[in-house]
Design a protein around this motif. Structure first.
Motif, PDB file in Angstrom:
ATOM      1  N   SER A 207       0.822  -1.208   0.000  1.00  0.00           N
ATOM      2  CA  SER A 207       0.000   0.000   0.000  1.00  0.00           C
ATOM      3  C   SER A 207       0.859   1.262   0.000  1.00  0.00           C
ATOM      4  O   SER A 207       0.579   2.218  -0.734  1.00  0.00           O
ATOM      5  N   ARG A 208       1.945   1.259   0.822  1.00  0.00           N
ATOM      6  CA  ARG A 208       2.778   2.461   0.917  1.00  0.00           C
ATOM      7  C   ARG A 208       3.607   2.680  -0.344  1.00  0.00           C
ATOM      8  O   ARG A 208       3.962   3.812  -0.670  1.00  0.00           O
ATOM      9  N   GLU A 210       2.458   2.223  -3.291  1.00  0.00           N
ATOM     10  CA  GLU A 210       1.513   2.880  -4.191  1.00  0.00           C
ATOM     11  C   GLU A 210       1.132   4.268  -3.696  1.00  0.00           C
ATOM     12  O   GLU A 210       1.004   5.210  -4.473  1.00  0.00           O
ATOM     13  N   HIS A 211       0.958   4.377  -2.379  1.00  0.00           N
ATOM     14  CA  HIS A 211       0.489   5.637  -1.788  1.00  0.00           C
ATOM     15  C   HIS A 211       1.313   5.943  -0.531  1.00  0.00           C
ATOM     16  O   HIS A 211       0.858   5.688   0.588  1.00  0.00           O
ATOM     17  N   LEU A 213       2.996   7.541   2.691  1.00  0.00           N
ATOM     18  CA  LEU A 213       2.585   8.502   3.713  1.00  0.00           C
ATOM     19  C   LEU A 213       3.815   9.282   4.167  1.00  0.00           C
ATOM     20  O   LEU A 213       4.942   8.985   3.762  1.00  0.00           O
ATOM     21  N   SER A 221       6.523   3.689   5.260  1.00  0.00           N
ATOM     22  CA  SER A 221       6.981   4.746   4.347  1.00  0.00           C
ATOM     23  C   SER A 221       8.397   5.176   4.697  1.00  0.00           C
ATOM     24  O   SER A 221       9.213   5.465   3.811  1.00  0.00           O
TER      25      SER A 221
END
Length: 412
Positions: A207-208, A210-211, A213, A221
């Motif tokens: 997830s990190r 792709e997106h 934080l 991240s």
């Protein structure tokens, strides 16, 4: 000194005392364990155990501090905890040393700055109040199983920025995992939940990627931002392993310490009242609680080359347990070590958070958690008392893992 040497020494514990069958190695009874630590400090401060493939025990403060701190002579790569994981898995940062260790520690430390911890405080307090109120409304409950294990899972959720589904897995899995680990014969259960935590770590990392934080507030991240000493990104396998490592360590210790504090205060009503009436005493009280109830007796290092302590030579690659729970009760460093003494002059030297490069990264978060817990339980209860059998941890920890309490509500 070997186990045979220990057995031939005159014992003040039992006439036929054998370290391989001792409470230190086999029991969950803290009082017996602490008594045997005291014996070893006097008679054999460097002792060898044959069980768990063989390891050494250090019980004196200065020895534990030296081995934990001297990262040139002693490393954690070979074995970081006794009993060791039979699968031989090496996850950073705990089982990485030197230059290998640094980027993982930098990444974790980045997310533990005081400003981040301060922002987390009201959220963590809300979780604490909600989970504790369930027990208080009911009038009784196991402070470990019904509160602390759940609360520390929610703290992990907030620090790692997990979604609700993965947070629920943490809450569900913590107790069965650590129980199976301590039994030492339920590796199928250990693997089941370890794999579930790996699944959480993999999903978070994906997830990190792709997106991303803010790396100041998100461990995954932050790890993805780091590079090794050659400027290369960290290997994804190790990033996932680091998050998996963080999950368990950050839940086990606070859960035991919270339970130990609650039990201690149930038996010391005078101290409970003093802390309730003067919250400025909490920081000093928390340090003394952590000194007394540091929950680890199995963290270990191995020597890079033969090292001699107290005329005993320890060969390389044999685990040396840095027994923080013994060091913190060494009377040569902490007079009257088994007694709670508020505002000890040298309390800031305790080894409750370890020492050296592997010192606990979450020191600030842990202290805040203890303060929030004490604030909450002192506000909402007149007093509480033990209401059933207390169960204690087996190696590699020491301390309560079940403590039923009866709660008496605060008057309004």
């Amino acid at each position: 000194m070997t186990s045979a040497d220990v057995q031939t020494s005159k014992s003040t514990v039992l006439d036929d005392w054998d370290i391989n069958n001792s409470a230190i190695v086999n029991s969950d009874n803290p009082q017996e364990i602490y008594k045997e630590y005291a014996y070893l400090r006097r008679q054999c401060p460097v002792a060898h155990v044959d069980k768990h493939n063989g390891y050494w025990i250090l019980t004196k403060y200065e020895d534990v501090k030296e081995v934990a701190s001297n990262n040139e002579k002693y490393i954690s790569y070979e074995c970081a905890i006794v009993p060791a994981d039979p699968r031989g898995i090496r996850r950073p940062p705990l089982k990485f040393d030197g230059e290998q260790h640094k980027p993982y520690r930098r990444a974790v430390d980045r997310t533990m700055k005081p400003a981040r911890i301060k922002r987390l405080e009201p959220i963590i307090r809300e979780h604490c109040e909600r989970e504790l109120q369930v027990l208080i409304d009911r009038g009784h409950g196991d402070i470990y199983e019904d509160f602390a294990a759940k609360w520390t899972s929610w703290v992990e959720k907030e620090w790692l920025n997990l979604d609700d589904a993965d947070s629920a897995i943490l809450v569900e899995s913590f107790s069965p995992f650590v129980t199976a680990w301590r039994m030492g014969n339920q590796w199928d259960v250990v693997k089941k939940w370890s794999d579930a935590w790996y699944g959480i770590a993999k999903r978070v990392v994906a997830s990190r990627k792709e997106h991303p934080l803010d790396p100041e507030v998100d461990p995954a991240s932050s790890l993805l931002l780091e590079t090794d000493r050659n400027g290369n990104p960290l290997e994804e396998e190790h990033i996932i392993g680091c998050i998996r490592q963080i999950v368990i360590i950050a839940m086990v210790a606070p859960t035991i310490v919270v339970t130990a504090i609650a039990k201690h205060l149930s038996e010391d009503r005078e101290l409970q009242t003093k802390l309730r009436n003067d919250r400025s005493l909490l920081p000093a009280a928390i340090e003394e609680f952590i000194r007394l109830y540091v929950p680890y007796r199995g963290f270990s290092r191995t020597a890079v080359k033969p090292e001699t302590l107290h005329d005993t030579t320890i060969p390389p690659k044999e685990p040396i347990t840095v027994v923080y729970s013994a060091a913190n009760r060494d009377p040569e460093h902490f007079p009257d070590p088994d007694r709670f003494i508020l505002n000890r002059e040298n309390i800031n030297t305790h080894l409750g958070f370890g020492k050296g490069i592997h010192r606990c990264a979450g020191v600030g978060l842990a202290r805040m958690m203890m303060r929030i817990f004490l604030d909450t339980i002192l506000d909402r209860c007149d007093y509480w008392e033990v209401d059933g059998e207390v169960v204690y941890a087996r190696l590699p920890e020491v301390g309560p893992t079940s403590c039923p309490l009866k709660f008496h509500r605060a008057r309004t």
